[in-house]
Design an enzyme around this catalytic site. Structure first.
Site, mmCIF file in Angstrom:
data_model
loop_
_atom_site.group_PDB
_atom_site.id
_atom_site.type_symbol
_atom_site.label_atom_id
_atom_site.label_comp_id
_atom_site.label_asym_id
_atom_site.label_seq_id
_atom_site.Cartn_x
_atom_site.Cartn_y
_atom_site.Cartn_z
ATOM 1 N N GLU A 213 -4.031 7.469 6.743
ATOM 2 C CA GLU A 213 -4.575 6.124 6.966
ATOM 3 C C GLU A 213 -3.758 5.082 6.237
ATOM 4 O OE1 GLU A 213 -6.988 2.534 6.699
ATOM 5 O OE2 GLU A 213 -6.176 3.694 5.058
ATOM 6 N N ASP B 177 -6.104 10.618 2.182
ATOM 7 C CA ASP B 177 -4.843 10.182 1.576
ATOM 8 C C ASP B 177 -5.084 8.945 0.718
ATOM 9 O OD1 ASP B 177 -5.300 8.625 3.954
ATOM 10 O OD2 ASP B 177 -3.216 7.962 3.933
HETATM 11 N N1 BES Z 1 -10.170 0.985 3.133
HETATM 12 C C1 BES Z 1 -9.059 0.154 3.436
HETATM 13 C C2 BES Z 1 -9.393 -0.993 4.355
HETATM 14 C C3 BES Z 1 -10.458 -1.943 3.837
HETATM 15 C C4 BES Z 1 -10.446 -2.394 2.536
HETATM 16 C C5 BES Z 1 -11.438 -2.357 4.720
HETATM 17 C C6 BES Z 1 -11.446 -3.239 2.107
HETATM 18 C C7 BES Z 1 -12.399 -3.200 4.287
HETATM 19 C C8 BES Z 1 -12.420 -3.649 2.979
HETATM 20 C C9 BES Z 1 -7.973 1.001 4.085
HETATM 21 O O1 BES Z 1 -7.735 2.193 3.393
HETATM 22 C C10 BES Z 1 -6.666 0.248 4.043
HETATM 23 O O2 BES Z 1 -6.155 0.008 2.981
HETATM 24 N N2 BES Z 1 -6.144 -0.054 5.217
HETATM 25 C C11 BES Z 1 -4.840 -0.597 5.332
HETATM 26 C C12 BES Z 1 -4.421 -0.274 6.742
HETATM 27 C C13 BES Z 1 -2.966 -0.421 7.031
HETATM 28 C C14 BES Z 1 -2.098 0.440 6.177
HETATM 29 C C15 BES Z 1 -2.732 -0.143 8.493
HETATM 30 C C16 BES Z 1 -4.878 -2.091 5.095
HETATM 31 O O3 BES Z 1 -5.879 -2.767 5.401
HETATM 32 O O4 BES Z 1 -3.887 -2.609 4.564
HETATM 33 MN MN MN Z 2 -9.474 3.166 3.007
HETATM 34 MN MN MN Z 3 -6.512 1.686 1.589
#
Ligand code: BES
Ligand code: MN
Ligand code: MN
Length: 456
Positions: A155, A90
Site C-alpha cells: 500500500e 507494509d
Molecule cells: N493510511 C494512509 C492513508 C490515510 C492517512 C488516509 C490518513 C486517511 C487519513 C495510507 O497508508 C497512505 O499513506 N496512503 C498513501 C497512498 C499513496 C502511497 C498511494 C498516501 O496517502 O500518501
Molecule cells: Mn495506511
Molecule cells: Mn501510509
C-alpha cells in the site's frame, strides 16, 4: 453474545498487545528491496495468525512484489451478509532514524501510546479486526456474519499488484460491504467515519539542457540552465490564489454542494490546532475554500522533491545538464489519475522552453473515492461507534489516499466503511509513529458490536 465477546476481549488485553508487538517488530518496509524477506515473514506471520484464530483458507498469495494475505470464514450461511476486511501490513521507511526516541521496530508503550513504525498505519489498526474476529469466535464458537480478509503488503508504495489480484479473484472476493481501519478519528472521544478519500497521480520530470555538465564561466550567459527552466515551469503551475493553472485540471472535479459544505463545516476541525500540528506560522491555500475543504475535497499539486547540479559541500562552478523534480497531485472524485497525468505531461511539454528536452517517469496513481453517507451499513457502524466512544461519529472526508476503495467500488461494486481508529497526531510516515492504546481496545469492541449488529 456481544457481551461475552467484549468480556473476552477485555480479559485478553495483555496478550493482544503482545501479539501486535510481535507483528510490529518485523520491518516490512515495502519500498526497500533489502526488506523483501521481512515482508514475506510478516505475510506468513499473519496467515498463521488468521489460521490460529479459526479462520479458513488463510493463505499467502505471492505476487511479482510483496505477497497478499487472504483468509475467510463463510459458515454464517448464505442468508447472512459478507463483510470484506482490508488492511496493509507494509510500513513506511523509518528515516530520519535519529529523530526516533525508541527503536521503530522494538515497539514500546509510553504514556498510553504504543510507539513504533506501523503502530497506527496500519498494522495496529488492521489487527483490531483480527482481534474482534477472534473474540467473537472464541466466546461464541462462530461469527455473526461471513467475512473475507485481504491484507496487502504494497500500500505504501502505490500498490502495483493489488488491483490485478482483485480483478483476477473478484468472484472469490464478492461481499456486501468492505471495512477498512486505516484513517483517523478527530479526538479520542470523537469517532469519525470517513466518506471520501483523495486519489493521486505521481510523476518524475527529467529536464535536459546541454549534452553534459559545462564550465559556468566558459558557457554561462548563453545557455538556458535546465534547473532555472524547471523552477520557472514549476512556479507557474499555481497562481497567486492557489489555483492550479493546468488547462482542464478542474474539469471533472465534483463540486462541493451546499449539503456537503454543511457536513464538513459541522466537523469540530480546529484550524488553530492544524496550524500548530503542522508547525507553520500561517496557512496558504486555494482561495474560496475552508481549510478542511482544501485538505480533503479539493485537488492539489505538490512538488515532492527537486534536484540537479552540484549539491555537495563546497562550491563547483558548473552549468548542469540535468534537472529533476518529483511532483504529485492529490485528486478528488471524479478526476481520473491517468487523464490528469496526461494533462500534466502535455502542459509541461508545452511550457518547456525549446532549449531543454523533457522526459517523464510515471511513478504511480490511484483513484479517489466518495462513499454514500446514508447506507444502512453506515448507520449500523455509526451506532456501534457511538456505543463505544460515547459520541455519535462525525462524517468527514480525508485528504490521504487508500486507492483500493475505488477498486472495491468499480470491480466488486461495493462501498467501504472507513472506520479509522488512529488520531491525527499519530505521526504517520514520521519519526515516533504511535497508536493511542485505548483506541486499539475500543476499536476491537466497536468491531465486535458492528459485526454482531450486521449479523442480526
Ligand atoms: N493510511 C494512509 C492513508 C490515510 C492517512 C488516509 C490518513 C486517511 C487519513 C495510507 O497508508 C497512505 O499513506 N496512503 C498513501 C497512498 C499513496 C502511497 C498511494 C498516501 O496517502 O500518501
Ligand atoms: Mn495506511
Ligand atoms: Mn501510509
Amino acid at each position: 453474545m456481544v457481551n461475552d465477546a467484549v468480556a473476552y476481549a477485555e480479559s485478553q488485553r495483555e496478550r493482544f498487545l503482545a501479539e501486535l508487538k510481535e507483528l510490529l517488530s518485523i520491518p516490512s518496509v515495502s519500498t526497500l528491496p533489502e526488506n523483501k524477506a521481512d515482508s514475506e515473514r510478516a505475510a506468513q506471520w499473519l496467515a498463521d495468525h488468521f489460521a490460529a484464530i479459526g479462520l479458513d483458507n488463510a493463505r499467502v498469495n505471492p505476487t511479482e512484489g510483496q505477497p497478499i494475505v487472504t483468509a475467510d470464514w463463510l459458515k454464517a450461511g448464505p442468508d447472512k451478509p459478507t463483510v470484506l476486511i482490508y488492511g496493509h501490513y507494509d510500513v513506511q521507511p523509518v528515516d530520519p532514524i535519529e529523530l526516533w526516541d525508541s527503536d521503530p521496530f522494538k515497539p514500546e508503550v509510553r504514556d498510553g501510546y504504543l510507539y513504533g513504525r506501523g503502530t497506527s498505519d496500519d498494522k495496529g489498526q488492521m489487527f483490531i479486526h483480527a482481534k474482534a474476529l477472534e473474540s467473537l469466535m472464541r466466546s461464541t464458537g462462530r461469527l455473526p456474519v461471513n467475512v473475507k480478509l485481504i491484507i496487502e503488503g504494497e500500500e505504501e508504495m502505490g500498490g502495483p499488484h493489488l488491483d490485478g489480484f482483485i480483478i483476477e479473484h473478484q468472484a472469490g472476493l464478492k461481499a456486501d460491504v468492505a471495512v477498512i481501519s486505516d484513517s483517523h478519528m478527530l479526538r479520542p472521544d470523537q469517532p469519525c467515519i470517513t466518506y471520501g478519500l483523495r486519489g493521486m497521480t505521481y510523476l518524475q520530470i527529467e529536464l535536459t539542457g546541454p549534452s553534459r555538465d559545462l564550465h559556468s564561466g566558459q558557457y554561462g550567459g548563453a545557455i538556458y540552465n535546465p534547473i532555472q527552466a524547471l523552477c520557472e515551469m514549476l512556479a507557474s503551475l499555481k497562481d497567486h490564489d492557489g489555483h492550479i493553472t493546468i488547462p482542464g485540471f478542474y474539469d471533472r472535479v465534483r463540486p462541493i454542494d451546499e449539503a456537503e459544505r454543511k457536513v464538513l463545516a459541522a466537523s469540530p476541525f480546529s484550524e488553530e490546532d492544524f496550524k500548530l500540528e503542522a508547525g507553520v506560522p500561517s496557512l496558504w491555500g486555494e482561495k474560496g475554500y475552508t481549510t478542511l475543504e482544501q485538505i480533503t475535497a479539493r485537488p492539489t499539486l505538490e512538488i515532492n522533491g527537486i534536484w540537479g547540479g552540484f549539491t555537495a559541500e563546497g562550491s563547483k562552478t558548473v552549468l548542469p545538464a540535468k534537472a529533476y523534480a518529483k511532483i504529485s497531485c492529490r485528486l478528488v472524485a471524479d478526476q481520473d489519475h491517468h487523464a490528469i497525468a496526461d494533462l500534466l505531461e502535455a502542459h509541461i511539454r508545452k511550457i518547456a522552453p525549446p532549449q531543454v528536452s523533457v522526459n517523464f517517469k510515471r511513478l504511480h496513481g490511484g483513484q479517489g473515492a466518495l462513499i454514500d453517507r446514508n447506507s444502512p451499513y453506515m448507520r449500523t457502524a455509526a451506532k456501534a461507534l457511538e456505543q463505544v466512544f460515547g459520541n455519535p461519529p462525525v462524517f468527514t472526508r480525508d485528504g490521504g489516499s487508500i486507492p483500493v476503495v475505488a477498486t472495491f467500488q468499480t470491480v466488486l461494486g461495493i462501498d467501504t466503511l472507513l472506520l479509522g481508529f488512529g488520531l491525527s497526531d499519530d505521526n504517520l510516515h514520521s519519526p515516533n509513529e504511535r497508536f493511542f492504546l485505548p483506541n486499539f481496545y475500543n476499536g476491537i469492541q466497536a468491531m465486535i458490536r458492528f459485526l454482531s449488529e450486521v449479523g442480526k
